[in-house]
Enzyme design. Structure first.
Site, short mmCIF file in Angstrom:
data_model
loop_
_atom_site.label_atom_id
_atom_site.label_comp_id
_atom_site.label_asym_id
_atom_site.label_seq_id
_atom_site.Cartn_x
_atom_site.Cartn_y
_atom_site.Cartn_z
N GLN A 221 1.31 -1.26 -0.08
CA GLN A 221 -0.03 0.17 0.33
C GLN A 221 1.17 0.62 0.28
O GLN A 221 0.67 2.85 -0.11
CB GLN A 221 -1.00 -0.10 1.62
CG GLN A 221 -2.40 -0.94 1.50
CD GLN A 221 -2.65 -1.23 2.30
OE1 GLN A 221 -2.97 -2.20 2.99
NE2 GLN A 221 -3.02 -0.25 3.47
N ARG A 368 -7.92 -1.07 8.47
CA ARG A 368 -8.85 -0.38 8.10
C ARG A 368 -9.12 0.98 9.12
O ARG A 368 -10.40 1.61 9.41
CB ARG A 368 -9.97 -1.08 7.77
CG ARG A 368 -11.19 -0.23 6.96
CD ARG A 368 -11.99 -0.72 6.57
NE ARG A 368 -12.76 -0.15 5.20
CZ ARG A 368 -13.92 -0.36 4.11
NH1 ARG A 368 -13.27 -1.81 3.74
NH2 ARG A 368 -14.22 0.45 3.38
N CYS A 369 -8.62 1.62 9.88
CA CYS A 369 -8.60 2.39 10.93
C CYS A 369 -7.34 3.53 10.81
O CYS A 369 -6.20 3.42 10.00
CB CYS A 369 -8.53 2.24 11.84
SG CYS A 369 -7.24 1.96 13.11
N GLU A 738 -13.13 4.88 5.95
CA GLU A 738 -13.18 3.77 7.63
C GLU A 738 -13.92 4.32 8.69
O GLU A 738 -13.44 3.41 9.31
CB GLU A 738 -11.30 4.19 7.68
CG GLU A 738 -10.59 3.63 7.39
CD GLU A 738 -9.14 3.97 7.45
OE1 GLU A 738 -8.69 4.96 8.05
OE2 GLU A 738 -7.93 2.95 7.26
#
Lengths: 793, 182
Positions: A221, A368-369, A738
């Site tokens: 990523q 996801r945060c 998110e």
């Protein structure tokens, strides 16, 4: 004459995704889809034990298998000073174990062979002699007197504590508590969860002896961070490294860290001078790569009798596994945990945090945060709920009473963040209206008379998305800005590249929409590229919902630079001075004669064919964007559930989400992000957790044991929106990817607990498996702590 | 093809057993020599270079590797290549026809039924098997049919919508074709 912005796919257009035309044909290009001439295949041998001394590694039988090209062991790596690598949190991590293994699944050896079947056979032929050591699987054990020191490889490490950290105002908080009418308390565990994208991690390293250049196709990523890290670890000059992150089959934070498999595949390619592909299997992914959460949170809230919050104390004990490899801003040890309570007007707070090593896989990725925000907001909302219960207040009212008001921005949070915008009360009102709050409360009481258990849970939160600014946010010292580069060709078509990296978020679609908005060039005329460090401008990548806040802002800014130059060209073409022309979407025109004008496309052609004297040719530029602040979206999530009193199974009756992520670039994609986030929130609340037995065996090493929700159990979600533009983002957008994952879990848990509410049941820890709910219901007590360990496997 | 990874020159040991199979993939017949332990997913991906079929979990749970065998959805990561001897396999590459995309593909694109795209081929093939059998499914029937295919991005809502939209379009298309029939 004005271009219709929606027609050209600008801001607000529900533009169909550009990416989809290849994905729906099966023509995506994921790492495992790439085959290079002469490519070899690598497999990893992992430790079956969670803590053990390695007495010997015998690879002779493996090497004798036809087709095996190389076996790499910790010893071989150590001889090249490569057995250990730095993590993103200034710790070290074993690439291949030398002295000891410290978690189950740790990388012990790698085989490179002609095909993966041979490599797997050869892994099984390697004989490792282990001497088992005592195993530590939670913070209590880690900090007990006489606990074995897991990281005895580190010189000054005499216990298992990684950090003791604090933030906030302890004295002020003590004073607030002294003045309180009521003090509420809460203690809970946010269990270990795995982001688990369907695509596992993998890489293809290709070292070219002729040019000494290393190309690595990799599931990452953050390709530029990887390039810097590879350069440091492997001592290859940075300009001789090209990282390519092709299509990614999901990321969710799992593909931010640097994993041993990547590093060994690179070394193998250098040694063998052939391309080496490593594709992790699912078990390897689940037991060894970046987990999220695994944190014990406790706290107290000081309140007035009317429900006004006066102060908060928090303490966290986080389990980071065997290596501290959290991917998070350097300055903050427990991520942005201290963004908790940001949506409430609370004068003072204090947080202490302790992180420990255990014999588990390295955890602490931002699943996801935005760096521990999920845990922070879950605790925040559960704490507010506990306070409402203690005071006998309505769960909506206590929130409304304490919200930061619309005209109180900018607002300093109790831990020192500056929030800048929001309409929290409005979002809550819309949510309550949509769920039919008052009616449901009546329905709940009626149902209870008939033995049916209904419950409702509200979760409201604002969270900081889009790190940096670079004053405060860096990873390994690299400042957290981002970038965009735009080339407008002579026919008015354009190529845009950014330092972000989409993993499904649809950047190829939305970035072009920002260009369309800024320049009036149809989005279909803009091609977007990301993920190749040889061509993309330097950026920090995509995670923590930072793409739109940072890289998206850079796209706006570079477009504006292009427009500024085009304006000079337009003045030249119209034979007037710059001051005499105006801009409307896609066109400059004479203020005195609006019919006379030139389009952006005409300006582009002139940039290559008819320039004013002395002007540099071309229409290209780049922008590095350092945001002045984080963006602060707001989410209000309300769940209604029914619990089956005979089984403890719970069903979602309705779910309403009200998201305010500022201006929406592509509403279709924003809604897709929210629905996906809600599904993960539901997953964590309901079923998704990875636990360990007392021997450190990972119970959840495949999808039979690690439960992900399917289309059958995932509920439907009703979405609503409020738009409060971000005051500092060039197009008023905020992060969103998110929010639902962060804010959602508390809504489900509160709703289930509300359905059970009776004396004694204050907390059920996630995941709310039927047996835990049933226990709380029938025994009337809390069900807390680490999920039960199954020993029957 | 004498081994799975034909691009790599390996001397196949004399005692490696090889089976000859004939399989039709997306309408094209192949006669292949394969090792008995070769997985179907690997035959499709590496052997036939049809990389639209993805492998996610290796254990039949995620469904990213779903293909159709004689029209039925099967997870190709836990089936041996030799088992498709004499059968017909359809992969995602076989969905579109010369005249254009399959309505299921259009449905996924139009209804934002995918994000990262990794589960999408398997989802679409499972959906095709459903709609071939049941052209007018309810939402629950779609959800049940797709419950062997995992998606981490979308929350499924738009996938379900995509399949329902595709079903409606396929029915409309069938009606038109019936009307046009002599």
């Amino acid at each position: 004459m004005t271009v219709d912005e929606v027609k050209i796919g600008g801001l607000g257009a529900k533009r169909r995704r550009v990416e989809d035309s290849r994905f729906i044909r099966g023509m995506g290009n994921y790492v495992d889809d790439i085959t290079l001439p002469g490519m070899l295949h690598m497999e990893i041998l992992r430790s079956p034990l969670a803590h053990a001394r390695i007495k010997s590694v015998d690879a002779s039988a493996a090497l004798a298998i036809p087709g095996v090209q190389l076996v790499l062991t910790g010893e071989l790596l150590a001889s090249r000073n490569l057995a250990w690598m730095p993590t993103l949190s200034y710790d070290t991590q074993a690439v291949l174990a030398t002295d000891k293994v410290r978690f189950q699944g740790q990388e012990v050896a790698c085989v490179v062979a002609d095909d993966p079947y041979i490599a797997k056979d050869a892994c099984e032929a390697i004989v490792v002699d282990y001497e088992a050591l005592p195993v530590i699987v939670n913070p209590t054990q880690a900090t007990a007197n006489g606990a074995p020191v897991i990281r005895d490889d580190k010189e000054n490490q005499h216990d298992n504590v990684i950090f003791d950290w604090e933030v906030g105002d302890q004295d002020g908080t003590d004073r607030a508590f002294a003045a309180a009418d009521v003090v509420s308390e809460l203690e809970l565990h946010y269990p270990r969860s795995h982001p688990s994208p369907i695509e596992t991690c993998g890489s293809i390293a290709d070292f070219d002896r002729a040019t000494s250049k290393l190309t690595v196709y990799m599931t990452t990523q953050a390709p530029h961070i990887i390039r810097a890290a590879v350069s440091m670890v492997a001592e290859i000059p940075e300009h001789m490294i090209r990282i390519v992150s092709p299509d990614l089959g999901g990321g969710f934070g799992n593909k931010v860290p640097i994993y041993p498999g990547y590093v060994v595949s690179i070394l193998a390619s250098i040694l063998l001078e052939r391309p080496v592909k490593w594709i992790e299997d699912k078990t390897g992914n689940l037991i060894s790569t970046g987990f999220g959460r695994d944190i014990y949170l406790r706290g107290q809230m000081a309140l007035r009798n009317d429900g006004k919050i006066l102060g908060v104390r928090m303490h966290t004990d986080s389990d980071h596994g065997a290596f501290f490899s959290d991917a998070q801003p350097t300055k903050f040890k427990i991520g942005l945990m201290h963004a908790a309570f940001a949506c409430y007007d609370i004068p003072v707070a204090h947080l202490t945090a302790r992180g420990v090593y255990t014999n588990k896989a390295p955890g602490g990725v931002a699943y996801r945060c935005s760096f521990r925000i999920t845990e922070a907001m879950f605790f925040q909302e559960r704490m507010v709920q506990a306070a409402a219960d203690d005071l006998g207040l309505d769960q909506a009212e206590i929130r409304r009473l304490n919200f930061v008001k619309d005209d109180d921005f900018p607002h300093r949070t109790p831990f020192g963040f500056l929030t800048d915008s929001g309409q929290y009360g409005k979002c809550l009102d819309i949510g309550l209206e949509a769920i039919g709050y008052e009616d449901f409360l009546k329905q709940k009481e009626e149902a209870r008379k008939n033995g049916r258990l209904l419950g409702i849970g509200i979760s409201t939160m604002t969270e900081p998305l889009g790190a940096g600014n670079s004053r405060e946010y860096d990873i390994l010292g690299i400042k957290m800005f981002d970038s965009a580069e735009l080339r407008v060709h002579m026919t008015g078509k354009a190529l845009l590249r950014t330092g972000a990296k989409s993993q499904g978020q649809g950047h190829e679609t939305t970035w072009a929409q920002i260009v369309a908005h800024e320049l009036g060039i149809p989005a279909d005329d803009v091609v977007v590229e990301e993920g190749d460090t040889d061509t993309a401008p330097f950026g920090m990548g995509t995670y923590a919902s930072r793409s739109t806040p940072v890289a998206g802002a850079a796209v706006s800014m570079v477009s504006r630079k292009i427009r500024a130059k085009a304006r000079k060209i337009a003045a030249h073409l119209l034979e007037v001075s710059e001051e005499d022309i105006e801009w409307e979407l896609g066109r400059f025109y004479l203020r005195s004669s609006p019919d006379s004008g030139v389009t952006i496309q005409e300006c582009a052609m002139a940039a290559y064919s008819n320039l004013p004297d002395g002007m540099e040719p071309g229409l290209e530029n780049n922008a590095y964007y350092d945001p002045p602040n984080l963006t602060w979206p707001f989410g209000c999530y309300i769940a209604t559930v029914e619990v089956d009193p005979l089984t403890g199974v719970w069903d979602v009756l309705n779910f309403v989400a009200v998201d305010d992520c500022g201006v929406r670039i592509n509403p279709m994609i924003v809604e897709g992000q929210i629905m996906g986030g809600l599904a993960e929130a539901y997953a964590m609340a309901n079923m998704q957790f990875i636990t360990f037995d007392s021997e450190g065996n990972c119970v959840g090493s495949n999808y039979m044991d690690y439960l992900l929700p399917t289309s059958w159990e995932t509920p439907g979600f009703e979405l609503h929106e409020v738009v409060t533009p971000c005051p500092h983002h060039p197009i008023g957008a905020k992060g969103v990817g998110e929010c639902a994952t962060v804010g959602g879990p508390a809504a489900f848990v509160t709703a289930v607990r509300d359905a059970l509410k009776g004396p004694g049941v204050r907390n059920i820890d996630m995941p709310l498996l039927p047996d835990r709910v049933y226990e709380a219901l029938t025994e009337g007590h809390d069900v807390s702590g680490s999920p039960p360990v199954r020993t029957d496997l | 093809m004498t081994s799975l990874f034909a691009a790599v020159t390996t001397e196949t040991p004399v005692d490696t057993p090889i089976r000859r199979i004939t399989v039709t993939v997306n309408g094209k017949q192949h006669t292949l020599d394969v090792e008995p332990r070769l997985l179907l997913a690997h035959l499709i991906r590496q052997g036939l270079e049809l990389t639209g079929t993805h492998t996610g979990c290796d254990t039949t749970h995620c469904g990213a590797c779903t293909v159709l065998i004689d029209g039925s959805p099967v997870k190709s990561c836990t089936m041996f290549a030799v088992q498709v001897d004499g059968h017909e396999v359809t992969t995602v590459e076989g969905l579109a026809s010369a005249s254009g995309l399959h309505p299921i593909q259009e449905g996924f694109r139009d209804e934002h039924g995918l994000q990262c795209g990794f589960c999408t081929p398997g989802m679409m093939l499972t959906a095709k098997a459903l709609l071939d059998e049941n052209p007018d499914p309810t939402e629950d029937e779609v959800r049940w049919a797709l419950s062997g295919n995992l998606c981490r991005c979308t929350g499924y809502q738009n996938i379900v919508k995509s399949v329902l939209v595709a079903a409606a379009r396929l029915r409309a298309k069938d009606n038109v074709e019936e009307d046009e029939a002599p």
